[in-house]
Design an enzyme around this catalytic site. Structure first.
Site, PDB file in Angstrom:
ATOM      1  N   HIS A   1       0.837  -0.982  -0.001  1.00 57.70           N
ATOM      2  CA  HIS A   1      -0.064  -0.180   0.019  1.00 57.70           C
ATOM      3  C   HIS A   1       0.693   1.289  -0.066  1.00 57.70           C
ATOM      4  CE1 HIS A   1      -3.063  -2.840   1.174  1.00 57.70           C
ATOM      5  NE2 HIS A   1      -2.176  -3.316   2.282  1.00 57.70           N
TER       6      HIS A   1
ATOM      7  N   SER B   1      13.419  20.454 -16.300  1.00 58.32           N
ATOM      8  CA  SER B   1      12.492  21.309 -16.199  1.00 58.32           C
ATOM      9  C   SER B   1      13.004  22.692 -16.841  1.00 58.32           C
ATOM     10  CB  SER B   1      12.058  21.526 -14.837  1.00 58.32           C
ATOM     11  OG  SER B   1      11.145  22.490 -14.659  1.00 58.32           O
TER      12      SER B   1
END
Length: 475
Positions: free
Chosen positions: A150, A280
């Site tokens: 999870h 970026s």
């Protein structure tokens, strides 16, 4: 630059796969099918001369695509356009080109050849990913790392053992690919609706000659298996099955990149980042997982195509309809080109995958004290303690340590708390001894070794000649 260009061609796919689905390869194959058809028909007694066959062979590479386009505009029929184009440069053979055949003779058989050859390219790329994942698994089989369920910290595993999970998915895909190739059937020579009625006339009702023609032509093009029955076309389940196979490979690739992107966020494992690469346009410090994200994007596309082929297979009418043709021209080649690109990128990632051991160890040590509490409980009980009382002591200390980590941003001091707790009776030195992460990885190293030896190595040994793929990216 005023018309759309397919990004799979411009940016992503290999020259080998692009050639496999190129017009040049397609129409050369059509001509090779026509030559083989004429040769076998001649051998079976039809009135076809050596001069006609020789002229077909001499002009096989001489494809006038402009003439073919003009004929197709006139006839609205691609196969007849190429029959006439071929006949123009091989006039002696013009009357026997495509003799007894229907359009699916060249169309479908060529599709099956391209599917087979495309899968062989995919197999080569898969073998290389399997080899690189195998080497990575063995290299890091002993390196502890946090397991996640999870995406929450769980029991430890090893970096290598985790890689075998990626590899396991890919081996399942590889086994499916091998089975597909082993069982792939050729359409062969079946006639207009699959009854070979035209050949009944050509061979004066001799069914043995029709069967020989069917099997011999298929054998010449490398197919041992031939469809026993067909309509005009081969069963479109073939297309649905092969795109589903490619979708399965895409699923495995996407799972790998999901995990890698999460690990890169944790700064534990990182895909290659080149010296001059920009992460970026705004944030100069960023190291975005561009390769993994590209695989994810392409994988979603391939998975979406599987529904298209399934719909085509399920909606064919009787012996055939033509509502498959335009769909096949798009779906089959582009599914292959996208998987080709995915596997090229995956190979490229594996060539430069970076593991940050100290960062991995830091994350382990933030969580390991909690995992060690089960050991402390057992040792305390052995020393005469009450299990429920010990559990409560550890629970209180765990909550306080967790608060320090989450609320104050401090190190996990649970072990120090337990060492200083005078109510605990066990030999405190044993707590320190047990804190080696390798005490918590179970059988991960040997499981990794056995898996590579028993399931991955047989594949890489069998196809060792395919190993050594160049995996440079276009962009």
């Amino acid at each position: 630059m005023n018309s759309y260009k397919n990004p799979l061609e411009e940016r992503y796919s290999s020259e080998e796969m692009l050639y496999n689905f190129s017009p040049n390869n397609k129409f050369r194959t059509w001509r090779q099918l026509w030559i083989a058809l004429a040769e076998i028909e001649k051998d079976l007694g039809l009135d076809i001369t050596d001069e006609q066959i020789n002229q077909l062979k001499e002009e096989a590479e001489n494809i006038d695509f402009d003439a073919a386009a003009a004929y197709e505009k006139k006839f609205r029929h691609d196969v007849m356009a190429h029959v006439h184009t071929y006949g123009d440069v091989a006039p002696l053979a013009k009357g026997i080109i495509h003799l007894g055949a229907t359009s699916a003779f060249v169309g479908d058989n060529t599709d099956l050849i391209q599917i087979r050859d495309g899968l062989k390219i995919v197999r080569k790329q898969l073998v290389n990913v399997i080899k690189k994942l195998s080497d990575f698994s063995i290299k890091y089989k002993d390196m502890p790392t946090l397991g996640f369920t999870h995406f929450q910290p769980a029991q430890l595993t090893t970096v290598g053992k985790r890689a075998t999970l990626w590899l396991q998915s890919l081996i399942l895909d590889f086994e499916e690919l091998e089975f597909f190739l082993e069982t792939l059937r050729f359409r062969g020579v079946k006639g207009t609706t699959g009854t070979a009625a035209s050949f009944l006339e050509l061979f004066n009702g001799d069914y043995s000659k029709v069967k020989h023609l069917d099997k011999e032509l298929s054998r010449r093009f490398g197919f041992e298996k031939v469809f026993g029955v067909s309509g005009q076309t081969y069963d479109r389940k073939i297309d649905a099955k092969v795109v589903a196979l490619l979708s399965n490979i895409a699923q495995s690739a996407h799972k790998f990149t999901n995990d890698l992107r999460l690990l890169q966020n944790l700064k534990e494992i990182e895909e290659p980042f080149e010296k001059n690469q920009i992460g970026s346009s705004a944030m100069a410090y960023k190291r975005n997982p561009m390769r993994s994200e590209r695989i994810g994007a392409l994988a979603k596309y391939v998975m979406s195509l599987s529904s298209s082929s399934a719909m085509v297979a399920s909606t064919q009418w009787f012996e055939r309809t033509l509502d498959d043709s335009a769909n096949k021209r798009l779906t089959i080649p582009q599914a292959f080109l996208a998987i080709d690109a995915i596997l090229l990128i995956w190979n490229n990632i594996m060539d430069g995958l970076v593991v940050y051991e100290n960062r991995i160890h830091k994350h382990i040590m933030e969580e390991l004290p909690f995992m060690a509490t089960e050991y402390v409980i057992m040792e305390e009980v052995k020393a005469g303690g009450d299990r429920q009382e010990i559990h409560e002591i550890i629970r209180v200390h765990s909550m306080e340590a967790s608060k320090k980590v989450k609320m104050e941003g401090k190190e996990n001091d649970l072990i120090e708390r337990l060492m200083n707790d005078t109510s605990l009776k066990m030999d405190k030195s044993k707590i320190a001894e047990v804190m080696d992460p390798k005490n918590f990885i179970g059988f991960a190293p040997i499981q990794t070794e056995e898996f590579i030896q028993n399931e991955a190595k047989p594949i890489t040994d069998k196809y060792s000649e395919l190993i050594g793929l160049e995996a440079d990216l276009k962009v």
